[in-house]
Design a protein around this motif. Structure first.
Motif, PDB file in Angstrom:
ATOM      1  N   LYS A 188       0.830  -1.201   0.000  1.00  0.00           N
ATOM      2  CA  LYS A 188       0.000   0.000   0.000  1.00  0.00           C
ATOM      3  C   LYS A 188       0.868   1.256   0.000  1.00  0.00           C
ATOM      4  CE  LYS A 188      -3.954   2.202   0.322  1.00  0.00           C
ATOM      5  NZ  LYS A 188      -4.890   2.230  -0.826  1.00  0.00           N
ATOM      6  N   LEU A 189       1.967   1.237   0.749  1.00  0.00           N
ATOM      7  CA  LEU A 189       2.893   2.377   0.754  1.00  0.00           C
ATOM      8  C   LEU A 189       3.462   2.609  -0.643  1.00  0.00           C
ATOM      9  CD1 LEU A 189       4.939   1.885   4.066  1.00  0.00           C
ATOM     10  CD2 LEU A 189       3.266   3.680   3.563  1.00  0.00           C
ATOM     11  N   TYR A 190       3.787   1.511  -1.319  1.00  0.00           N
ATOM     12  CA  TYR A 190       4.340   1.605  -2.675  1.00  0.00           C
ATOM     13  C   TYR A 190       3.314   2.227  -3.619  1.00  0.00           C
ATOM     14  CZ  TYR A 190       6.745   0.103  -6.951  1.00  0.00           C
ATOM     15  OH  TYR A 190       7.382   0.075  -8.161  1.00  0.00           O
ATOM     16  N   GLU A 191       2.058   1.790  -3.498  1.00  0.00           N
ATOM     17  CA  GLU A 191       0.984   2.353  -4.337  1.00  0.00           C
ATOM     18  C   GLU A 191       0.808   3.843  -4.069  1.00  0.00           C
ATOM     19  OE1 GLU A 191      -2.330  -0.871  -5.660  1.00  0.00           O
ATOM     20  OE2 GLU A 191      -2.534  -0.051  -3.633  1.00  0.00           O
ATOM     21  N   GLU A 192       0.862   4.219  -2.790  1.00  0.00           N
ATOM     22  CA  GLU A 192       0.680   5.628  -2.434  1.00  0.00           C
ATOM     23  C   GLU A 192       1.809   6.486  -2.998  1.00  0.00           C
ATOM     24  OE1 GLU A 192       0.245   5.928   1.762  1.00  0.00           O
ATOM     25  OE2 GLU A 192      -1.718   4.943   1.801  1.00  0.00           O
ATOM     26  N   LEU A 193       3.018   5.939  -3.013  1.00  0.00           N
ATOM     27  CA  LEU A 193       4.151   6.699  -3.542  1.00  0.00           C
ATOM     28  C   LEU A 193       3.994   6.967  -5.034  1.00  0.00           C
ATOM     29  CD1 LEU A 193       7.017   7.928  -3.173  1.00  0.00           C
ATOM     30  CD2 LEU A 193       7.922   5.653  -3.752  1.00  0.00           C
ATOM     31  N   ILE A 194       3.580   5.947  -5.783  1.00  0.00           N
ATOM     32  CA  ILE A 194       3.573   6.092  -7.245  1.00  0.00           C
ATOM     33  C   ILE A 194       2.227   6.523  -7.820  1.00  0.00           C
ATOM     34  CG2 ILE A 194       5.446   4.424  -7.536  1.00  0.00           C
ATOM     35  CD1 ILE A 194       3.403   2.335  -8.330  1.00  0.00           C
ATOM     36  N   LEU A 195       1.132   6.365  -7.049  1.00  0.00           N
ATOM     37  CA  LEU A 195      -0.197   6.646  -7.607  1.00  0.00           C
ATOM     38  C   LEU A 195      -0.917   7.815  -6.952  1.00  0.00           C
ATOM     39  CD1 LEU A 195      -1.551   2.976  -7.932  1.00  0.00           C
ATOM     40  CD2 LEU A 195      -0.516   4.391  -9.720  1.00  0.00           C
ATOM     41  N   SER A 196      -0.453   8.275  -5.804  1.00  0.00           N
ATOM     42  CA  SER A 196      -1.153   9.332  -5.072  1.00  0.00           C
ATOM     43  C   SER A 196      -1.203  10.641  -5.872  1.00  0.00           C
ATOM     44  CB  SER A 196      -0.454   9.572  -3.732  1.00  0.00           C
ATOM     45  OG  SER A 196      -1.001  10.703  -3.088  1.00  0.00           O
ATOM     46  N   ASN A 197      -2.266  11.412  -5.659  1.00  0.00           N
ATOM     47  CA  ASN A 197      -2.405  12.722  -6.302  1.00  0.00           C
ATOM     48  C   ASN A 197      -1.737  13.836  -5.502  1.00  0.00           C
ATOM     49  OD1 ASN A 197      -3.929  11.793  -8.524  1.00  0.00           O
ATOM     50  ND2 ASN A 197      -5.792  11.765  -7.269  1.00  0.00           N
ATOM     51  N   GLU A 198      -1.197  13.484  -4.335  1.00  0.00           N
ATOM     52  CA  GLU A 198      -0.490  14.482  -3.521  1.00  0.00           C
ATOM     53  C   GLU A 198       0.770  14.949  -4.254  1.00  0.00           C
ATOM     54  OE1 GLU A 198      -1.305  15.783  -0.688  1.00  0.00           O
ATOM     55  OE2 GLU A 198      -2.713  14.435   0.323  1.00  0.00           O
ATOM     56  N   SER A 199       1.296  16.108  -3.842  1.00  0.00           N
ATOM     57  CA  SER A 199       2.553  16.588  -4.414  1.00  0.00           C
ATOM     58  C   SER A 199       3.669  15.610  -4.075  1.00  0.00           C
ATOM     59  CB  SER A 199       2.905  17.969  -3.868  1.00  0.00           C
ATOM     60  OG  SER A 199       3.224  17.884  -2.486  1.00  0.00           O
ATOM     61  N   LEU A 200       4.722  15.611  -4.880  1.00  0.00           N
ATOM     62  CA  LEU A 200       5.844  14.708  -4.635  1.00  0.00           C
ATOM     63  C   LEU A 200       6.443  14.961  -3.262  1.00  0.00           C
ATOM     64  CD1 LEU A 200       7.784  12.525  -5.570  1.00  0.00           C
ATOM     65  CD2 LEU A 200       9.121  14.284  -6.760  1.00  0.00           C
ATOM     66  N   GLU A 201       6.552  16.228  -2.887  1.00  0.00           N
ATOM     67  CA  GLU A 201       7.114  16.560  -1.567  1.00  0.00           C
ATOM     68  C   GLU A 201       6.287  15.929  -0.450  1.00  0.00           C
ATOM     69  OE1 GLU A 201       8.146  20.468   1.229  1.00  0.00           O
ATOM     70  OE2 GLU A 201       7.217  20.730  -0.744  1.00  0.00           O
ATOM     71  N   LYS A 202       4.969  16.024  -0.556  1.00  0.00           N
ATOM     72  CA  LYS A 202       4.087  15.478   0.486  1.00  0.00           C
ATOM     73  C   LYS A 202       4.167  13.952   0.516  1.00  0.00           C
ATOM     74  CE  LYS A 202       0.977  16.079   3.689  1.00  0.00           C
ATOM     75  NZ  LYS A 202       1.339  16.778   4.951  1.00  0.00           N
ATOM     76  N   ARG A 203       4.210  13.327  -0.658  1.00  0.00           N
ATOM     77  CA  ARG A 203       4.316  11.858  -0.711  1.00  0.00           C
ATOM     78  C   ARG A 203       5.594  11.380  -0.043  1.00  0.00           C
ATOM     79  NH1 ARG A 203       3.877  10.397  -6.809  1.00  0.00           N
ATOM     80  NH2 ARG A 203       3.907  12.636  -7.168  1.00  0.00           N
ATOM     81  N   LEU A 204       6.689  12.064  -0.349  1.00  0.00           N
ATOM     82  CA  LEU A 204       7.974  11.666   0.231  1.00  0.00           C
ATOM     83  C   LEU A 204       7.974  11.875   1.747  1.00  0.00           C
ATOM     84  CD1 LEU A 204      10.430  13.120  -2.435  1.00  0.00           C
ATOM     85  CD2 LEU A 204       9.936  10.713  -2.015  1.00  0.00           C
ATOM     86  N   GLU A 205       7.404  12.984   2.176  1.00  0.00           N
ATOM     87  CA  GLU A 205       7.340  13.260   3.616  1.00  0.00           C
ATOM     88  C   GLU A 205       6.611  12.150   4.362  1.00  0.00           C
ATOM     89  OE1 GLU A 205       5.722  16.773   6.649  1.00  0.00           O
ATOM     90  OE2 GLU A 205       5.406  16.940   4.485  1.00  0.00           O
TER      91      GLU A 205
END
Length: 297
Positions: A188-205
């Protein structure tokens, strides 16, 4: 193809150092499993001048590669997991020659996945995870988000492999199908990293926060192999740790891993006076009572 290659592997099989020969044919749905060759001839030898020796052959429209691999290099790749195809070849290839059941025993060993082997592979993957986390977070804090992203993807791969190893299996080439089945939370973490609509900065955080928690929760298991190994003598120089036959598998990640375990209070520093009394050598040791009680030794 098998009858064409027979004279080649029979010649090798007649040599006393040859332990086994495996033939791997290309599969239609996975041509890259054999590096696009129509067949791979894998020959395991006890010793050789070169730990890896390769040769290419052509027959009509077909192409074949022969790899001669020493037992030492074979086992190193299995432990480190740096050649994902190798385990697939050993499991699914056709055994053409097997001296004293070497390959049969190796397959059984891989299927049973001895507990000691799991500890070593866990330690290696965990040390790689620590480096990826530290370097990725440093890049993130410097605002280099795309470079940090690459490290986080690798970090999640190491977490995925750790979950597979913990379950008593070997990570396959297609690792995420295993992770989805075994550890859905990491998938699920992997999916959130590559598929989320959040900004890259927010995803990485968010991933660094989750990663920190997962790393802390796995520290004792990840450090088990190196801590138990360090019980072999009272204290170690860093070079002695590098020279140890098993710890050498950690390669360039060893020193980062040692420093991480010092921060966590699992490895301790012993200052030794050098020739210049203002400078001290750093030796390393573990608390024997803690290690024995923590791991039930």
């Amino acid at each position: 193809m098998e009858h064409i290659l027979r004279p080649i592997y029979q010649e090798r099989a007649s040599q006393p150092d040859t332990l086994g020969v495996i033939l791997i044919n290309k599969r239609e749905n996975a041509p890259n499993m054999t590096d696009t060759f129509d067949a791979v001839l894998l020959i395991i030898v006890k010793e050789a001048v070169h730990p890896i020796y390769s040769k290419h052959y052509t027959y009509g429209d077909s192409k074949t590669v022969m790899h001669i691999l020493t037992e030492e290099r074979l086992r190193k790749w299995i432990f480190i997991g740096s050649n994902k195809r190798l385990v697939d070849w050993i499991f699914y290839g056709k055994i053409m020659f097997d001296r004293n059941e070497f390959l049969f025993k190796l397959r059984s060993e891989l299927q049973e996945f001895p507990f000691f082997g799991r500890k070593l592979k866990t330690g290696i993957q965990f040390s790689k995870l620590i480096r990826r986390y530290q370097e990725g977070k440093e890049l993130f804090e410097s605002g280099h988000y795309l470079d940090s992203y690459n490290h986080v993807v690798a970090l999640l791969h190491h977490l995925g492999r750790l979950s597979i190893i913990d379950s008593g299996l070997y990570p396959e080439v297609i690792v995420w199908s295993q992770v989805k089945r075994i550890e859905p939370a990491i998938y699920k973490l992997y999916e959130e990293l590559i598929l989320s609509n959040e900004s890259l900065e927010k995803r990485l955080e968010l991933l660094f926060l989750a990663g920190e928690f997962l790393i802390n929760s796995r520290t004792n298991d990840g450090g088990q192999h190196i801590l138990e190994t360090m019980l072999e003598q009272p204290s170690w120089t860093i070079q002695e740790l590098h020279n140890h036959p098993e710890l050498s598998y950690y390669s360039t990640d060893l020193e980062v891993f040692v420093e991480y375990l010092i921060e966590k209070g699992l490895i301790h520093v012993e200052p030794i006076i050098a020739k210049n009394e203002a400078i001290f050598h750093r030796n390393y040791y573990v608390d024997k009572q803690f290690v024995e009680s923590e791991y039930g030794l």
